[in-house]
Scaffold this motif. Structure first.
Motif, PDB file in Angstrom:
ATOM      1  N   GLU A 152      10.276   3.043  -0.205  1.00 61.33           N
ATOM      2  CA  GLU A 152       9.385   1.889  -0.343  1.00 61.33           C
ATOM      3  C   GLU A 152      10.186   0.611  -0.070  1.00 61.33           C
ATOM      4  OE1 GLU A 152       6.250   2.063  -0.740  1.00 61.33           O
ATOM      5  OE2 GLU A 152       5.903   4.124  -1.430  1.00 61.33           O
ATOM      6  N   HIS A 153      10.599   0.432   1.195  1.00 63.67           N
ATOM      7  CA  HIS A 153      11.538  -0.647   1.518  1.00 63.67           C
ATOM      8  C   HIS A 153      10.908  -2.036   1.380  1.00 63.67           C
ATOM      9  CE1 HIS A 153      13.441   2.714   4.113  1.00 63.67           C
ATOM     10  NE2 HIS A 153      13.909   2.736   2.882  1.00 63.67           N
ATOM     11  N   ALA A 154       9.671  -2.192   1.802  1.00 62.76           N
ATOM     12  CA  ALA A 154       9.019  -3.500   1.693  1.00 62.76           C
ATOM     13  C   ALA A 154       8.851  -3.899   0.226  1.00 62.76           C
ATOM     14  CB  ALA A 154       7.667  -3.474   2.399  1.00 62.76           C
ATOM     15  N   SER A 183       1.392   5.568  -3.614  1.00 59.51           N
ATOM     16  CA  SER A 183       1.730   6.172  -4.901  1.00 59.51           C
ATOM     17  C   SER A 183       0.585   6.021  -5.898  1.00 59.51           C
ATOM     18  CB  SER A 183       2.997   5.518  -5.454  1.00 59.51           C
ATOM     19  OG  SER A 183       3.304   6.023  -6.731  1.00 59.51           O
ATOM     20  N   LEU A 184      -0.069   4.847  -5.913  1.00 54.47           N
ATOM     21  CA  LEU A 184      -1.195   4.646  -6.824  1.00 54.47           C
ATOM     22  C   LEU A 184      -2.365   5.566  -6.488  1.00 54.47           C
ATOM     23  CD1 LEU A 184      -1.199   0.768  -7.243  1.00 54.47           C
ATOM     24  CD2 LEU A 184      -0.729   2.465  -9.007  1.00 54.47           C
ATOM     25  N   LYS A 185      -2.617   5.797  -5.190  1.00 50.14           N
ATOM     26  CA  LYS A 185      -3.692   6.713  -4.807  1.00 50.14           C
ATOM     27  C   LYS A 185      -3.436   8.113  -5.356  1.00 50.14           C
ATOM     28  CE  LYS A 185      -5.458   4.555  -0.573  1.00 50.14           C
ATOM     29  NZ  LYS A 185      -5.648   4.709   0.891  1.00 50.14           N
ATOM     30  N   LEU A 209       3.744  -2.919  -9.944  1.00 48.66           N
ATOM     31  CA  LEU A 209       3.130  -1.617  -9.693  1.00 48.66           C
ATOM     32  C   LEU A 209       3.742  -1.009  -8.436  1.00 48.66           C
ATOM     33  CD1 LEU A 209      -0.683  -2.204 -10.402  1.00 48.66           C
ATOM     34  CD2 LEU A 209       1.065  -1.290 -11.917  1.00 48.66           C
ATOM     35  N   PRO A 210       3.741   0.342  -8.328  1.00 47.93           N
ATOM     36  CA  PRO A 210       4.302   0.997  -7.140  1.00 47.93           C
ATOM     37  C   PRO A 210       3.406   0.796  -5.917  1.00 47.93           C
ATOM     38  CG  PRO A 210       3.313   2.629  -8.588  1.00 47.93           C
ATOM     39  CD  PRO A 210       3.287   1.315  -9.329  1.00 47.93           C
ATOM     40  N   SER A 211       3.760   1.441  -4.828  1.00 47.41           N
ATOM     41  CA  SER A 211       3.025   1.298  -3.574  1.00 47.41           C
ATOM     42  C   SER A 211       1.590   1.805  -3.707  1.00 47.41           C
ATOM     43  CB  SER A 211       3.728   2.074  -2.467  1.00 47.41           C
ATOM     44  OG  SER A 211       3.619   3.456  -2.714  1.00 47.41           O
ATOM     45  N   GLN A 238     -11.178   4.053  -4.025  1.00 41.23           N
ATOM     46  CA  GLN A 238      -9.827   4.010  -4.597  1.00 41.23           C
ATOM     47  C   GLN A 238      -9.135   2.700  -4.235  1.00 41.23           C
ATOM     48  OE1 GLN A 238      -7.573   7.457  -3.412  1.00 41.23           O
ATOM     49  NE2 GLN A 238      -8.307   8.665  -5.131  1.00 41.23           N
ATOM     50  N   ALA A 239      -9.358   2.227  -3.015  1.00 39.58           N
ATOM     51  CA  ALA A 239      -8.727   0.980  -2.570  1.00 39.58           C
ATOM     52  C   ALA A 239      -9.187  -0.189  -3.433  1.00 39.58           C
ATOM     53  CB  ALA A 239      -9.041   0.723  -1.100  1.00 39.58           C
ATOM     54  N   ARG A 240     -10.482  -0.215  -3.781  1.00 44.58           N
ATOM     55  CA  ARG A 240     -10.994  -1.306  -4.619  1.00 44.58           C
ATOM     56  C   ARG A 240     -10.393  -1.237  -6.021  1.00 44.58           C
ATOM     57  NH1 ARG A 240     -11.640  -4.760  -7.276  1.00 44.58           N
ATOM     58  NH2 ARG A 240     -13.425  -6.122  -7.731  1.00 44.58           N
ATOM     59  N   LEU A 241     -10.240  -0.027  -6.544  1.00 46.26           N
ATOM     60  CA  LEU A 241      -9.629   0.132  -7.859  1.00 46.26           C
ATOM     61  C   LEU A 241      -8.172  -0.328  -7.831  1.00 46.26           C
ATOM     62  CD1 LEU A 241      -9.424   1.065 -10.773  1.00 46.26           C
ATOM     63  CD2 LEU A 241      -9.161   3.425  -9.936  1.00 46.26           C
TER      64      LEU A 241
END
Length: 297
Positions: free
Chosen positions: A209-211, A39-41, A34-36, A16-19
């Protein structure tokens, strides 16, 4: 028809990280946010388990990173091209100065009502106004009037997005700000684009998602550069100060808040009716940031 996203990832041997990395690279090329990663995971898991529909934006990105068409990924069902009946040809909108002016006036009236009654009381009215402008713009003829109407849509959608955020509707707030950003890009008005992108960061702040929020505001400021009025430049700096306060960066927050005070004009800018900022507002903004810093320290 079930999608074949899980199979496509297995074929590539991707985690998933590679995707997620590949999606971010594709999004960066197309200048999309794109979101964090967390969130993408969640989204990827839901997509591959067939639990969640996939928007057109993500379908395009997935097709690009996997090197497959949406049909090959099972995201759409191939159907014959429709036969266009004469009645299906849309009626195009012919915009003019008068109509665009009315749209801006209605947005400003709603803005004034929002300040008196609160966004919760008039959100449905604001949302209907956004939908109306969007429908007009969708069928508008090319030209300067279309760009002016896009400017009106950006302002209205940003206002509706803020009201949705006030009501805790984060997903709707995000989507409305996406509309505001897209419309601002079409209008070519740098001030609208900077304002819409930076205000959208507050959705990320409310989502924790402050950063990412700080990154988005920083990007909005960099893109706006010196091409926006001083009032908006001050607002963008103060917004970045608040994002830094959420991150616990006291020195950084105070530095940009000081910079906001330095560039803020003495009188309001009538060309920026959506920016409410004077010395009093900025002082309260600074106080809120200091209180936030105390809580996170």
């Amino acid at each position: 028809m079930s999608n074949r996203l899980a199979a496509a990832r297995r074929e590539r041997g991707w985690t998933q990280a590679r995707l997620i990395h590949a999606l971010r690279e594709a999004a960066r090329i197309h200048n999309r946010e794109l979101p964090s990663s967390a969130s993408l995971k969640r989204r990827i898991a839901a997509w591959e388990n067939q639990d969640k529909g996939i928007s057109e934006q993500y379908a395009e990105l997935l097709g690009e990173v996997y090197g497959k068409t949406p049909f090959e990924l099972g995201l759409i069902v191939e159907t014959p091209a429709p036969v266009i009946e004469l009645e299906a040809i849309p009626t195009f909108t012919r915009l003019d100065d008068g109509l665009v002016g009315l749209l801006h006036d209605q947005t400003h009236t709603i803005r004034l009502m929002d300040r008196r009654l609160g966004g919760d009381a008039i959100f449905r009215q604001t949302r209907a106004h956004v939908d109306q402008i969007e429908s007009l713009l969708r069928h508008a003829m090319p030209g300067a009037h279309r760009e002016s109407a896009a400017d009106a849509l950006s302002q209205a959608a940003a206002l509706a997005g803020w009201q949705a955020l006030d009501n805790g509707r984060l997903d709707e707030a995000w989507q409305l700000h996406e509309t505001a950003v897209s419309a601002a890009r079409e209008s070519g008005v740098a001030a609208e684009l900077g304002y819409a992108r930076a205000q959208q960061a507050y959705v990320l702040i409310d989502a924790g998602e402050h950063a990412a929020a700080h990154q988005l505001i920083g990007a909005a400021r960099a893109e706006a550069a010196s091409s926006v009025p001083q009032a908006l430049a001050a607002w963008l700096l103060a917004a970045e100060g608040e994002a830094l306060a959420h991150l616990g960066d006291r020195d950084g927050a105070l530095r940009v808040l000081d910079a906001a005070a330095d560039v803020m004009p003495d009188t309001p800018d009538d060309d920026l009716p959506y920016v409410m900022l004077d010395a009093g507002h900025l002082a309260r903004w600074r106080g809120n940031c200091l209180a936030r810093l105390e809580r996170v320290s």
